[in-house]
Design an enzyme around this catalytic site. Structure first.
Site, PDB file in Angstrom:
ATOM      1  N   ASP A 158     159.322 -66.483 -17.166  1.00  0.00           N
ATOM      2  CA  ASP A 158     160.774 -66.357 -17.056  1.00  0.00           C
ATOM      3  C   ASP A 158     161.217 -66.685 -15.624  1.00  0.00           C
ATOM      4  O   ASP A 158     160.686 -67.608 -15.003  1.00  0.00           O
ATOM      5  CB  ASP A 158     161.166 -64.922 -17.449  1.00  0.00           C
ATOM      6  CG  ASP A 158     162.540 -64.850 -18.086  1.00  0.00           C
ATOM      7  OD1 ASP A 158     163.532 -64.950 -17.346  1.00  0.00           O
ATOM      8  OD2 ASP A 158     162.623 -64.687 -19.315  1.00  0.00           O
ATOM      9  N   HIS A 226     167.221 -61.949 -15.216  1.00  0.00           N
ATOM     10  CA  HIS A 226     166.795 -62.179 -16.604  1.00  0.00           C
ATOM     11  C   HIS A 226     165.366 -61.703 -16.867  1.00  0.00           C
ATOM     12  O   HIS A 226     165.097 -60.972 -17.824  1.00  0.00           O
ATOM     13  CB  HIS A 226     166.938 -63.677 -16.875  1.00  0.00           C
ATOM     14  CG  HIS A 226     166.856 -64.084 -18.299  1.00  0.00           C
ATOM     15  ND1 HIS A 226     165.679 -64.483 -18.905  1.00  0.00           N
ATOM     16  CD2 HIS A 226     167.816 -64.198 -19.254  1.00  0.00           C
ATOM     17  CE1 HIS A 226     165.919 -64.825 -20.152  1.00  0.00           C
ATOM     18  NE2 HIS A 226     167.217 -64.665 -20.395  1.00  0.00           N
ATOM     19  N   SER A 409     167.246 -63.862 -25.945  1.00  0.00           N
ATOM     20  CA  SER A 409     166.380 -63.536 -24.802  1.00  0.00           C
ATOM     21  C   SER A 409     166.100 -62.051 -24.726  1.00  0.00           C
ATOM     22  O   SER A 409     165.014 -61.631 -24.309  1.00  0.00           O
ATOM     23  CB  SER A 409     167.047 -63.975 -23.491  1.00  0.00           C
ATOM     24  OG  SER A 409     167.020 -65.367 -23.345  1.00  0.00           O
TER      25      SER A 409
END
Length: 465
Positions: A158, A226, A409
């Site tokens: 990621d 994220h 996600s």
């Protein structure tokens, strides 16, 4: 066909960068590869950087049409899937552009030593994690007799992970064969001082989750933390008196950064991250990224497929986000001319994950697919860890603009954590057995009837029975 792929860059391609795969031994081309600063990716596969000259381009063109070359493809862009941000944002740009609140965080803090033992106490923010309640996670731990095995490793591929976060630091994977900060590649794996993972954006040993400041995020797009958010719902430490819990709170997180603070990365960097994770002991790869559309007949997709096959061949499960649609509206990965990838690839080891809200409805942004999406999991307004030791289910809530942590996600880490928890309780299980256990224990819901392989949502309690 291959020659055309070399000379005609798509709008997604990075100019002058290509992935080249040889049919066999590359010794005869050693000088060519050296001149092009070739970076090895997989066996007989290289990233090459072509000088901006006609002669160099012709040399690659000729190679592409050589029987010694299997394929040449563009080093395409990949990214985190975009969040649904209100279009009426420009009106407040002038109000916030000079605000002291909107300062980007510092990058690359040193890797702290792990605590000798975690603190003990209830997780005070667990109440905000509706996804954990929905999966009856604490009952699942008791039912399965495990909260996760510390020998099970999940690679978060990621934007990196905040490896200093109070709820993650104890559960960060530590390379057992590397001595910290001695500037020596102790384990001979080609990476110096790779203690918690690797940063394939900056090519260093500090895969920190560098995020954009909120102003840049809202008006330009990018990373809000994220990877750290994903890591929390996989393996935030439970019963440590801090924050939240992950689905498998005793497993380890390996930090793989291949997406930058802008949320962008490349195919080559994704391949490098996948190979590192597999080669260094990860059992499950959590992948909350991809493209917003890929032509399945495009020849420029072989390299990433080979990397996923490499994981599958090494008995590693590949959990992937099904995609966040286009302009906030999800679509059918089965029938769309450009389904999201890598979730839509046909590798058996992929589990493709759709996003659900608290009412078991499919997120309006979430992709689906009776044949290409396997299961749904919590993915709307998801509470988790974020960089700088914080927790949130909202990315931004000012000036009439609200952006929540929504997305496939966010759903993917729940399945990655569930896979890690199941493997912890069933250490001899292979990727197929883990995948079948997850799909077969799902709870059927109307929102995913004829829209996913399982027709249902993740049920960790059922999984651990």
């Amino acid at each position: 066909m291959l020659g055309a792929a070399v000379l005609c860059l798509s709008h997604q391609a990075l100019a002058k960068e290509y992935i080249i795969k040889f049919n066999g031994d590359t010794k005869a081309h050693a000088a060519f590869l050296e001149n092009l600063n070739a970076t090895p990716l997989l066996k007989n596969m290289y990233l090459i950087d072509i000088p901006d000259t006609e002669a160099a381009s012709m040399q690659v063109y000729n190679l592409a049409n050589s029987p010694e070359i299997e394929y040449v493809e563009n080093n395409k862009n990949l990214s985190i899937f975009p969040m649904n941000i209100d279009a009426a944002k420009a009106a407040v740009a002038e109000l916030v552009s000079d605000s002291p609140e909107f300062v980007a965080p510092a990058d690359n803090p040193p890797i702290p030593n792990p605590p000798k033992r975690p603190e003990i106490g209830r997780d005070p923010l667990l109440q905000h994690q509706w996804g954990m309640r929905d999966n009856q996670i604490q009952k699942a731990w008791k039912q399965g007799g495990s909260m996760g095995d510390p020998n099970v490793v999940v690679a978060v591929i990621d934007t990196g992970v905040d490896y200093t976060h109070e709820d993650l630091v104890y559960n960060m994977w530590r390379n057992p064969n590397e001595i910290p900060d001695n500037n020596i590649d102790d384990d001979g794996n080609g990476f110096v001082d790779d203690i918690v993972g690797w940063d394939f954006v900056s090519d260093d040993n500090l895969p920190y989750d560098l995020s954009m400041n909120p102003f840049q995020l809202i008006f330009q797009g990018g990373n809000a933390g994220h990877g750290t958010h994903c890591a929390g719902n996989i393996a935030a430490r439970a019963y440590n008196g801090k924050g939240i819990t992950g689905v498998a709170p005793h497993v380890k997180i390996m930090a793989m950064r291949f997406l930058s603070e802008t949320g962008q990365g490349t195919t080559a960097a994704a391949i490098q991250a996948i190979k590192y994770a597999v080669d260094n002991g990860a059992h499950i790869l959590s992948n909350s990224w991809g493209s917003q559309g890929d032509d399945p007949n495009d020849p420029n997709t072989q390299a990433l497929k080979e990397a996923i096959q490499y994981a599958q061949d090494h008995n590693v499960l590949f959990v992937a986000a099904a995609g966040n649609g286009r302009q906030g509206a999800g679509y059918d990965n089965d029938s769309d001319s450009k389904p999201a990838y890598p979730a839509s690839y046909d590798h058996g080891a992929i589990i493709s994950v759709a996003a659900l809200d608290e009412n078991d409805s499919l997120g309006k942004f979430s992709n689906w697919g009776k044949n290409t999406v396997d299961i749904g999991a919590p993915g709307v307004k998801i509470y988790s860890t974020v960089p700088q030791g914080k927790y949130a289910d909202t990315v931004f809530d000012k000036f009439g603009i609200t952006v929540n942590w929504d997305g496939t996600s966010m759903a993917t880490p729940f399945v990655s954590g569930a896979a890690a928890l199941y493997l912890s309780a069933n250490p001899s299980a292979n990727w197929l057995e883990i995948k079948n256990a997850i799909l077969n224990s799902s709870t059927p819901i109307p929102a995913l009837s004829n829209k996913s392989v399982s027709g249902g949502k993740l049920n960790v309690l059922n999984l651990m029975r």
